[in-house]
Design a protein around this motif. Structure first.
Motif, mmCIF file in Angstrom:
data_model
loop_
_atom_site.group_PDB
_atom_site.id
_atom_site.type_symbol
_atom_site.label_atom_id
_atom_site.label_comp_id
_atom_site.label_asym_id
_atom_site.label_seq_id
_atom_site.Cartn_x
_atom_site.Cartn_y
_atom_site.Cartn_z
ATOM 1 N N PRO A 180 0.816 -1.213 0.000
ATOM 2 C CA PRO A 180 0.000 0.000 0.000
ATOM 3 C C PRO A 180 0.854 1.270 0.000
ATOM 4 N N ILE A 181 0.540 2.182 -0.903
ATOM 5 C CA ILE A 181 1.207 3.496 -0.951
ATOM 6 C C ILE A 181 0.136 4.535 -1.298
ATOM 7 N N GLY A 182 0.552 5.786 -1.533
ATOM 8 C CA GLY A 182 -0.418 6.828 -1.859
ATOM 9 C C GLY A 182 -1.023 7.405 -0.596
ATOM 10 N N ASP A 192 2.925 8.167 8.014
ATOM 11 C CA ASP A 192 3.782 9.037 8.828
ATOM 12 C C ASP A 192 4.773 8.168 9.607
ATOM 13 N N PRO A 193 5.782 7.624 8.917
ATOM 14 C CA PRO A 193 6.661 6.682 9.600
ATOM 15 C C PRO A 193 7.546 7.358 10.646
ATOM 16 N N ASN A 194 7.871 6.608 11.684
ATOM 17 C CA ASN A 194 8.801 7.090 12.711
ATOM 18 C C ASN A 194 10.217 6.915 12.213
ATOM 19 N N GLY A 195 11.046 7.932 12.334
ATOM 20 C CA GLY A 195 12.461 7.794 11.966
ATOM 21 C C GLY A 195 12.648 7.589 10.476
ATOM 22 N N ILE A 196 13.748 6.913 10.134
ATOM 23 C CA ILE A 196 14.041 6.702 8.712
ATOM 24 C C ILE A 196 13.120 5.606 8.183
ATOM 25 N N PRO A 197 12.394 5.883 7.085
ATOM 26 C CA PRO A 197 11.442 4.881 6.595
ATOM 27 C C PRO A 197 12.128 3.594 6.134
ATOM 28 N N ASN A 198 11.450 2.463 6.323
ATOM 29 C CA ASN A 198 11.928 1.174 5.807
ATOM 30 C C ASN A 198 11.413 0.926 4.406
ATOM 31 N N ASN A 199 10.267 1.517 4.097
ATOM 32 C CA ASN A 199 9.591 1.173 2.843
ATOM 33 C C ASN A 199 9.930 2.160 1.733
ATOM 34 N N LEU A 200 9.801 1.672 0.515
ATOM 35 C CA LEU A 200 10.311 2.398 -0.649
ATOM 36 C C LEU A 200 9.711 3.796 -0.833
ATOM 37 N N VAL A 201 8.380 3.880 -0.878
ATOM 38 C CA VAL A 201 7.795 5.164 -1.281
ATOM 39 C C VAL A 201 7.962 6.256 -0.211
ATOM 40 N N ILE A 234 -0.264 -0.778 -4.390
ATOM 41 C CA ILE A 234 -1.716 -0.533 -4.444
ATOM 42 C C ILE A 234 -2.034 0.770 -3.710
ATOM 43 N N HIS A 235 -2.899 1.580 -4.313
ATOM 44 C CA HIS A 235 -3.276 2.857 -3.690
ATOM 45 C C HIS A 235 -4.045 2.571 -2.402
#
Ligand code: NAD
Ligand code: UFG
Length: 338
Positions: A180-182, A192-201, A234-235
């Motif tokens: 899921p992205i978007g 709104d990830p905490n710290g440095i994101p793990n996921n690509l987008v 996926i959006h």
């Protein structure tokens, strides 16, 4: 009659609450705010113009759960609450087993005691493991998970299947999400990830805004068209709409059903970088880096079962996903912290 949404102030939960409210469901959010902010609840109300009851509560808190079921007439639960960080699950597996599996067991006990036996659960494509070839279909055997996070999803699916086998009054939908992205079109809610994101987008959007210098592309020697990993993005609004269909299913009939929620199309890391650059007219600096341990080359869905049985298909394309991810990030450079 209300729908209880555990983890409802998080990324996917907040988007699902908007769609529930837009579809006319009374919606109650339960979240312990360990990975989200109550600001997202305010914004759900702002977007929909509707009220939402919010309980700051942990799914492992049986008394708290009993109180929520006693105070409300809850018809079904959409269960998002859980920890989802793969590297953290490797360094701290007990927290993941306690929170995700223990929490789900306690939630189901409270539901059974309250006579509410309809649940939609957030599973993941990770349960297919690395052995099954894409496109992944629900009737393929479960794979070997490569980290404790993935194992919690696999075990929770089993817990819920066993629960249904023991009592056919239950109605269970296991939704296997792809990537899921978007964000919502308003640009008011998003990831709104905490710290440095793990996921690509989220990583790409933080490079775009100047928080991070460059993207590390983890591996360009996979057996894929350009050598980088392929995923089914996926959006999040399409995903949220899939939950409305799943709620209709559990409200309408008993049973235990599993559905992929994906688009059926795989894109590589470089496809996503190119799509983001083109959609938003921003250059993304990247470097080729080593593979990430545990990553697989290719993972995308066959989403036809959800189409046939739920009447659901994803309609938003990668360009729209990239535009909406960027609108959220650029309007909220510090996420929900004003
Ligand atoms: P998120 O972290 O934004 O949302 C999860 C929410 O659950 C957070 O608001 C958190 O505060 C809350 N929470 C966690 N533990 C809790 C507890 N014990 N009691 C009450 N609340 C608790 O994550 P998300 O991306 O919205 O994911 C939602 C669900 O979907 C998770 O179960 C996740 O594992 C699953 N999932 C996510 C992805 C993805 O790529 N985002 C993919 C597959 C599955
Ligand atoms: N990637 C990079 N650089 C980064 C981050 C990711 O090149 O900084 C690559 C990865 O190697 C992978 C692709 O981008 O090829 C997607 O990676 P994500 O971390 O965004 O997503 P994953 O497919 O690895 O993981 C997601 C969820 C997990 C879930 C898994 C399987 O985040 O929770 O899908 O369903 F377990």
């Amino acid at each position: 009659m209300s729908i209880l949404v555990t983890g409802g102030s998080g990324f996917i939960g907040s988007h699902t609450c908007v769609e529930l409210l837009n579809s006319g469901y009374d919606t109650i959010i339960l979240d312990n705010l360990c990975n989200s902010k109550s600001e997202s609840v305010k914004r759900i109300k702002e977007i929909t113009g509707k009220d939402v009851k919010f309980y700051e509560c942990d799914i492992r808190d049986r008394e708290g759960l009993d109180k929520i079921f006693a105070e409300n007439s809850i018809e079904a639960v959409i269960h998002f609450a859980g920890l989802k960080c793969v590297p953290e699950s490797i360094s701290d597996p007990l927290s993941y087993y306690d929170n995700n599996i223990g929490g789900t067991v306690t939630l189901c006990q409270a539901m059974a005691a309250a006579g509410c036996k309809k649940i939609v659960f957030s599973s993941s494509a990770t349960v297919y493991g690395s052995e099954n070839p894409s496109p992944l279909k629900e009737d393929m055997p479960e794979g070997k998970t490569t980290n404790p996070y993935g194992t919690t999803k696999l075990y929770i699916e089993r817990v819920l299947k066993d629960l249904y086998a023991s009592d056919n009054e239950w109605s269970v939908c296991l939704l296997r999400y792809f990537n899921p992205i978007g964000a919502h079109k308003s640009g008011r809610i998003g990831e709104d990830p905490n710290g440095i994101p793990n996921n690509l987008v989220p990583y790409i959007t933080q490079v775009a805004i100047g928080k991070l210098d460059h993207l590390n592309v983890n591996g360009n020697d996979y057996p894929t068209p350009d050598g980088t990993g392929v995923r089914d993005y996926i959006h999040v609004v399409d995903l949220a709409l899939g939950h409305i269909k799943a709620v209709e299913k559990v409200l309408g009939e008993t049973g235990c059903n599993t559905y992929n929620l994906g688009t059926g199309t795989g894109y590589s890391v470089l496809d996503v970088v190119n799509a983001f650059e083109k959609a938003n007219n921003i250059k993304i600096k990247y470097e080729i880096a080593p593979r990430r341990p545990g990553d697989i080359a290719t993972c995308y869905s066959d989403p036809s079962k959800a189409k046939e049985e739920l009447g659901w298909v994803a309609t938003r394309d990668l360009t729209e996903m990239c535009e909406d991810s960027w609108r959220w990030q650029s309007n909220n450079p510090r996420g929900y912290e004003e």
